[in-house]
Design an enzyme around this catalytic site. Structure first.
Site, PDB file in Angstrom:
ATOM      1  N   MET A  11       0.843  -1.175   0.000  1.00 20.26           N
ATOM      2  CA  MET A  11       0.000   0.000   0.000  1.00 20.26           C
ATOM      3  C   MET A  11       0.887   1.236   0.000  1.00 20.26           C
ATOM      4  O   MET A  11       1.166   1.820   1.034  1.00 20.26           O
ATOM      5  CB  MET A  11      -0.947  -0.009   1.205  1.00 20.26           C
ATOM      6  CG  MET A  11      -1.953  -1.129   1.157  1.00 20.26           C
ATOM      7  SD  MET A  11      -3.260  -1.016   2.376  1.00 20.26           S
ATOM      8  CE  MET A  11      -2.312  -1.145   3.884  1.00 20.26           C
ATOM      9  N   GLY A  12       1.410   1.571  -1.226  1.00 17.76           N
ATOM     10  CA  GLY A  12       2.109   2.832  -1.371  1.00 17.76           C
ATOM     11  C   GLY A  12       1.082   3.902  -1.095  1.00 17.76           C
ATOM     12  O   GLY A  12       0.229   4.175  -1.931  1.00 17.76           O
ATOM     13  N   THR A  13       1.152   4.494   0.072  1.00 17.58           N
ATOM     14  CA  THR A  13      -0.052   5.017   0.705  1.00 17.58           C
ATOM     15  C   THR A  13       0.086   6.457   1.136  1.00 17.58           C
ATOM     16  O   THR A  13       1.185   6.940   1.381  1.00 17.58           O
ATOM     17  CB  THR A  13      -0.356   4.153   1.955  1.00 17.58           C
ATOM     18  OG1 THR A  13      -0.660   2.858   1.531  1.00 17.58           O
ATOM     19  CG2 THR A  13      -1.500   4.688   2.770  1.00 17.58           C
ATOM     20  N   SER A  14      -1.062   7.121   1.273  1.00 17.74           N
ATOM     21  CA  SER A  14      -1.150   8.387   1.997  1.00 17.74           C
ATOM     22  C   SER A  14      -2.245   8.219   3.048  1.00 17.74           C
ATOM     23  O   SER A  14      -3.410   8.016   2.701  1.00 17.74           O
ATOM     24  CB  SER A  14      -1.501   9.541   1.054  1.00 17.74           C
ATOM     25  OG  SER A  14      -0.513   9.715   0.072  1.00 17.74           O
TER      26      SER A  14
END
Length: 211
Positions: A11-14
């Site tokens: 989850m390359g996430t913000s």
């Protein structure tokens, strides 16, 4: 496609959470990647671990889902033994202990936020298992692009609506700049009265200038 099947779901996430007087606002994007491929455009990265406690997840999808399941189970056991609703710090400490004890095997950074008898609170557990209480917290790959925005625009004692706008605007900026974040924005507004979920489609977010 060589390498597609063997890559871990990430989850390359913000992710983000903000405390206000009567509760907390949590927000997250919805993109899950497998290597350089987008595996899911509408992932829900905000997980309920108890009635008034939620967690924003970043890192390995499998790791953070499993951690959330463990903490949910332990909190149910805790409630059964004490007969009381758990404190937000209790949930955060459980995440911290699991993350720290398995820091060489897990890729997980989480933000725990909720409301208990002491009021609202936000707790950050980054990679490695540190536990930090903060008035607001950002995490994931997209967070590196919005530290300046958040520092400049956060104010103590913001209203609920101001916190929601703060979260949505910050995540919109992160999604515009971070290639691993995207999709739509999910938010949870959590107070003593309960949780209200909302979803903002990507085509309804504010347009960010891109030169």
């Amino acid at each position: 496609m060589e390498g597609f099947g063997g890559d871990e779901h990430m989850m390359g996430t913000s992710i983000m959470a903000v405390q206000f007087k009567d509760g907390v606002v949590l927000g997250a994007d919805s993109r899950t990647t497998t290597g350089s491929f987008i595996a899911n455009r509408v992932t829900n990265k905000i997980t309920r671990v108890h009635e008034k406690i939620f967690v924003c997840r970043s890192g390995s999808a499998a790791d953070t889902q499993t951690l959330s399941d463990y903490v949910t189970y332990y909190l149910k056991m805790h409630c059964g033994e004490t007969g009381e609703a758990p404190a937000v710090k209790t949930a955060a400490s459980l995440f911290q202990q699991l993350c720290y004890a398995n820091k060489n095997h897990l890729l997980a950074g989480v933000i725990v936020a909720g409301v208990d008898q002491d009021g609202p609170s936000v707790w950050t557990i980054p990679l490695g298992g540190t536990l930090i209480k903060q008035p607001f917290s950002i995490g994931g790959s997209g967070s590196t692009y919005i530290f300046g925005y958040c520092d400049a625009n956060y104010r103590p004692n913001m209203t609920q609506d101001e916190c929601v706008n703060f979260v949505v605007n910050a995540l919109t900026l992160a999604m515009a700049r971070d290639g691993s974040s995207g999709g739509l924005i999910r938010t949870v507004v959590l107070t003593r009265d309960g949780a209200v979920r909302n979803m903002i489609p990507g085509d309804r977010l504010n347009r960010i200038w891109e030169g």
